[in-house]
Write a protein that holds these residues in place. Structure first.
Motif, PDB file in Angstrom:
ATOM      1  N   SER A 112       0.828  -1.200   0.000  1.00 56.40           N
ATOM      2  CA  SER A 112       0.000   0.000   0.000  1.00 56.40           C
ATOM      3  C   SER A 112       0.865   1.254   0.000  1.00 56.40           C
ATOM      4  O   SER A 112       0.627   2.197  -0.780  1.00 56.40           O
ATOM      5  N   LEU A 113       1.880   1.287   0.848  1.00 53.59           N
ATOM      6  CA  LEU A 113       2.779   2.429   0.909  1.00 53.59           C
ATOM      7  C   LEU A 113       3.525   2.616  -0.402  1.00 53.59           C
ATOM      8  O   LEU A 113       3.639   3.740  -0.917  1.00 53.59           O
ATOM      9  N   ARG A 114       4.023   1.528  -0.975  1.00 55.66           N
ATOM     10  CA  ARG A 114       4.771   1.616  -2.235  1.00 55.66           C
ATOM     11  C   ARG A 114       3.925   2.260  -3.332  1.00 55.66           C
ATOM     12  O   ARG A 114       4.382   3.162  -4.050  1.00 55.66           O
ATOM     13  N   ILE A 115       2.682   1.821  -3.461  1.00 56.59           N
ATOM     14  CA  ILE A 115       1.808   2.353  -4.506  1.00 56.59           C
ATOM     15  C   ILE A 115       1.545   3.839  -4.282  1.00 56.59           C
ATOM     16  O   ILE A 115       1.619   4.652  -5.215  1.00 56.59           O
ATOM     17  N   ARG A 116       1.259   4.222  -3.057  1.00 57.34           N
ATOM     18  CA  ARG A 116       0.958   5.634  -2.782  1.00 57.34           C
ATOM     19  C   ARG A 116       2.166   6.525  -3.025  1.00 57.34           C
ATOM     20  O   ARG A 116       2.033   7.638  -3.541  1.00 57.34           O
ATOM     21  N   GLU A 117       3.343   6.025  -2.682  1.00 55.74           N
ATOM     22  CA  GLU A 117       4.549   6.808  -2.950  1.00 55.74           C
ATOM     23  C   GLU A 117       4.789   6.921  -4.449  1.00 55.74           C
ATOM     24  O   GLU A 117       5.169   7.993  -4.947  1.00 55.74           O
ATOM     25  N   GLU A 118       4.574   5.847  -5.190  1.00 55.66           N
ATOM     26  CA  GLU A 118       4.773   5.890  -6.643  1.00 55.66           C
ATOM     27  C   GLU A 118       3.787   6.845  -7.318  1.00 55.66           C
ATOM     28  O   GLU A 118       4.125   7.525  -8.286  1.00 55.66           O
ATOM     29  N   LEU A 119       2.567   6.894  -6.812  1.00 55.19           N
ATOM     30  CA  LEU A 119       1.555   7.782  -7.381  1.00 55.19           C
ATOM     31  C   LEU A 119       1.735   9.234  -6.945  1.00 55.19           C
ATOM     32  O   LEU A 119       1.161  10.140  -7.538  1.00 55.19           O
TER      33      LEU A 119
END
Length: 255
Positions: free
Chosen positions: A191-198
């Protein structure tokens, strides 16, 4: 909690809306959208409803925007999407004890389920919100898990990474409740990875705190300090995160 960020090929208006939304500037993002048609009206309502979830404020403006979206909706998909937002707003009002609208939330999401075709893109978001009601209002973790898994599959099928980050986070939360630490850590990290990438800044601090709950020191403290930095940067949003970020009291003095 839906949307997929922007790319260089995106509509400049949508790029601007996304950047404002991701930085907790929902009112500014909504102001860019002239509700001349059902799509713009629905997107504007969605932004203002999301603001309620993060700030516990702006309820009347969200209601007004939602009524406009409902009035402009003509197709089943449009009416279903508006009903889904209606259910989400009623859920938020109940969750934050503004007013008990749990029955309204369930009824609105039920209408949405009757209007949004199985397999349609909007179905994944609907399933996610039904999971929220099951987890936080009905207190039925089994039903919540089933709904989140349907939403997770739908978000994957329709390439909705922001919704996918939400399903990862909530499935991880249920896993943590059940003592499944490894599964919880994996879900929170995704979840954190996706939000940081976005670049979804407003959703990054909660993701950092959730992951910190599964880590040992010193990593847990590092994650929480990063969350505090973002929380301050965004002016204390989301409001409900504040008590998770309060530093523990100092221990007793030692010789």
């Amino acid at each position: 909690m839906s949307g997929d960020g922007t790319t260089a090929d995106d509509d400049p208006l949508q790029t601007a809306v996304w950047r404002l939304r991701s930085r907790a500037c929902w009112a500014d993002a909504a102001a860019l959208l002239e509700p001349a048609g059902p799509d713009a009206a629905l997107q504007r309502a969605s932004l203002l409803v999301e603001r309620c979830l993060y700030t516990e404020a702006g309820w009347e403006e969200a209601e007004d925007a939602l009524r406009t979206a409902e009035a402009l909706a003509h197709s089943d998909d449009e009416r279903g999407a508006a009903a889904c937002e209606r259910g989400y707003l009623a859920y938020a009002a109940t969750l934050f004890r503004v007013r008990d609208r749990a029955d309204e939330a369930r009824a609105a999401l039920g209408r949405a389920a009757a209007l949004i075709a199985p397999g349609a893109a909007g179905r994944a978001l609907l399933d996610f919100r039904r999971g929220l009601i099951a987890e936080n209002l009905t207190r039925s973790p089994q039903a919540a898990r089933a709904a989140y898994r349907r939403a997770h599959a739908g978000a994957t099928a329709h390439a909705d990474p922001l919704l996918l980050s939400a399903t990862w986070r909530h499935l991880a939360g249920l896993a943590l409740r059940d003592g499944e630490l490894t599964e919880a850590r994996r879900g929170f990290a995704e979840s954190l990875r996706i939000r940081e990438e976005l670049g979804y800044l407003v959703g990054t601090a909660p993701a950092l705190v959730s992951l910190a709950d599964t880590e040992t020191e010193p990593e847990a403290s590092r994650l929480r300090e990063e969350a505090r930095r973002l929380f301050r940067l965004l002016g204390g949003v989301p409001t409900w995160l504040a008590h998770h970020l309060t530093p523990p009291p100092p221990g007793p003095a030692t010789a």
